[in-house]
Design an enzyme around this catalytic site. Structure first.
Site, PDB file in Angstrom:
ATOM      1  N   ARG A   1      -4.006  34.690 -15.259  1.00  0.00           N
ATOM      2  CA  ARG A   1      -4.546  35.446 -14.397  1.00  0.00           C
ATOM      3  C   ARG A   1      -3.715  36.709 -14.551  1.00  0.00           C
ATOM      4  O   ARG A   1      -2.614  36.812 -14.247  1.00  0.00           O
ATOM      5  CB  ARG A   1      -4.630  34.931 -13.002  1.00  0.00           C
ATOM      6  CG  ARG A   1      -5.033  35.734 -11.749  1.00  0.00           C
ATOM      7  CD  ARG A   1      -6.344  36.098 -11.771  1.00  0.00           C
ATOM      8  NE  ARG A   1      -6.710  36.973 -10.691  1.00  0.00           N
ATOM      9  CZ  ARG A   1      -7.704  37.672 -10.314  1.00  0.00           C
ATOM     10  NH1 ARG A   1      -8.883  37.737 -11.269  1.00  0.00           N
ATOM     11  NH2 ARG A   1      -8.142  37.880  -9.152  1.00  0.00           N
TER      12      ARG A   1
ATOM     13  N   GLN B   1       7.953  37.642  -9.312  1.00  0.00           N
ATOM     14  CA  GLN B   1       9.121  36.927  -8.942  1.00  0.00           C
ATOM     15  C   GLN B   1       8.653  35.778  -7.560  1.00  0.00           C
ATOM     16  O   GLN B   1       9.060  34.809  -7.683  1.00  0.00           O
ATOM     17  CB  GLN B   1      10.205  37.586  -8.629  1.00  0.00           C
ATOM     18  CG  GLN B   1      11.006  38.217  -9.706  1.00  0.00           C
ATOM     19  CD  GLN B   1      12.323  38.955  -9.226  1.00  0.00           C
ATOM     20  OE1 GLN B   1      12.479  39.253  -8.109  1.00  0.00           O
ATOM     21  NE2 GLN B   1      13.168  39.075 -10.147  1.00  0.00           N
TER      22      GLN B   1
ATOM     23  N   GLU C   1       0.814  -1.171   0.033  1.00  0.00           N
ATOM     24  CA  GLU C   1       0.022   0.070  -0.021  1.00  0.00           C
ATOM     25  C   GLU C   1       0.844   1.374  -0.011  1.00  0.00           C
ATOM     26  O   GLU C   1       0.594   2.244  -0.745  1.00  0.00           O
ATOM     27  CB  GLU C   1      -0.987  -0.050   1.284  1.00  0.00           C
ATOM     28  CG  GLU C   1      -1.822   1.342   1.240  1.00  0.00           C
ATOM     29  CD  GLU C   1      -2.503   1.257   2.589  1.00  0.00           C
ATOM     30  OE1 GLU C   1      -3.526   2.108   2.543  1.00  0.00           O
ATOM     31  OE2 GLU C   1      -2.443   0.542   3.207  1.00  0.00           O
TER      32      GLU C   1
END
Length: 381
Positions: free
Chosen positions: A277, A288, A251
């Site tokens: 955007r 930045q 798992e």
């Protein structure tokens, strides 16, 4: 746009694109309904299994037919299947992985020929849904020492009594692999038992309400004097004392793939959004501080890719210790959380909306603390 895959050949890319097309066609149109609880994931898991060739035929086997050994598809395909499903809906991969990987894998590895023949084909094809029952309300991280579910011999069978919780697929599973302390001849060794839905004394809860992965139903299992035949003791009794830990390792070994798929989609959405955007008259990707977030996200993705594609990159099965497996789960789970959190920051208010698909993955397969403890213990030993 960069993605989470290593450099692929034309054949490898065709196979990857075939997997992506199957997942996009069979799964994406239904994700919103599944996440809101309007429909269950299992019919779509069955369709995915058919398209991906889990039942022996499908579009994916056809795409793989002309591949050469050097294409290393035996290493690429399992990772790509997990990544592409997780990119679209992580919850479906959890349910699919438990039924196909945990339950079918446990029966196939430890079951008798009769048990394998009866259950494994249906689990692989999605006709049958499985649940893997280890965790108990008072036995989470201490799964073995605090287990109270018992199985006692009674005539030609066993009687199970106890409770399991946080069990994936429990509310709708057809077959349960239930771990219980077998009280026999003074011993209390832990053994897996196969319990069918509808067996007297077996009850399941409604799906729990969760913070995420709503398309993967999770619930509790109640065993009140559940009588099963001796033929339902998996393998007639599993001799390997570490068989449960082996399944937990399986798992955990799958968590990097799930995490990478979720993180890759979050990064893709954040990068695309940052280019579209606009604020202060320019795309926010020009700022930045946004670029710094994107750069750090990509760096984490590169490391996650190395964990997930280790076998593919090496062209062979790379041996991994328990510590290695837990380290991969620990790193990739935390990295996916960091990437999705960074994506939420870039998307701003939209990042908190479900329609933007950003989701977290860290707790499945054991807590962060358990991964750290397991790694340390294995290193010290």
């Amino acid at each position: 746009m960069p993605d989470c895959y290593p450099q692929l050949t034309d054949t490898q890319r065709t196979v990857r694109d075939t997997i992506r097309r199957i997942v996009e066609t069979e799964l994406r149109p239904h994700v919103e309904a599944m996440e809101h609880g309007d429909v269950l994931p299992y019919p779509y898991i069955k369709k995915l299994a058919a398209g991906l060739g889990m039942a022996g035929t499908g579009d994916l086997p056809a795409a793989m037919a002309a591949a050469a050994p050097e294409d290393r598809l035996e290493f690429l395909v399992p990772a790509a299947v997990g990544i592409e499903i997780a990119r679209v809906c992580g919850g479906v991969l959890v349910s699919y992985g438990v039924s196909y990987g945990q339950v079918a894998g446990t029966i196939r590895r430890h079951g008798t020929p009769e048990q394998v023949e009866r259950w494994v084909p249906g689990l692989m094809s999605g006709e049958i849904i499985g649940a893997w029952g280890l965790t108990e309300p008072g036995a989470g991280s201490d799964a073995f020492g605090s287990m109270i579910t018992t199985a006692r011999p009674d005539g030609d069978g066993y009687v199970l009594k106890g409770q399991k919780t946080f069990i994936t697929n429990a509310p709708y599973a057809d077959v349960f692999v239930i771990y219980a302390k077998l009280v026999e001849n003074g011993s209390r060794n832990i053994q897996p038992f196969l319990v069918e839905r509808g067996t007297a004394g077996l009850e399941v809860s409604k799906p729990f309400r969760k913070m995420g992965t709503h398309s993967s139903p999770t619930g509790a299992v109640y065993l009140d004097e559940v009588r099963i035949p001796r033929a339902n003791l998996l393998g007639g009794g599993v001799k390997d004392r570490d068989h449960v830990k082996g399944r937990l390792s399986d798992e955990r070994a799958g968590i990097p793939t799930l995490s990478l798929g979720l993180a890759d989609r979050a990064f893709e959405l954040a990068l695309k959004y940052s280019k579209e955007r606009e604020q202060f008259g320019q795309p926010i990707c020009n700022f930045q501080l946004v670029q710094r977030r994107l750069a750090r996200m990509y760096g984490l993705l590169c490391n996650m890719r190395n964990f997930t594609f280790a076998d593919f990159l090496a062209g062979r099965k790379v041996p991994m210790s328990v510590a290695d497996i837990c380290a991969g789960k620990l790193y990739c789970g935390e990295a996916a959380t960091e990437i999705t959190m960074q994506a939420i920051h870039i998307l701003g208010g939209n990042g908190y909306m479900e329609e933007y698909e950003v989701e977290l993955m860290e707790l499945g397969g054991g807590t962060t603390e358990i991964q750290e403890l397991t790694i340390a213990r294995n290193l010290i030993q």
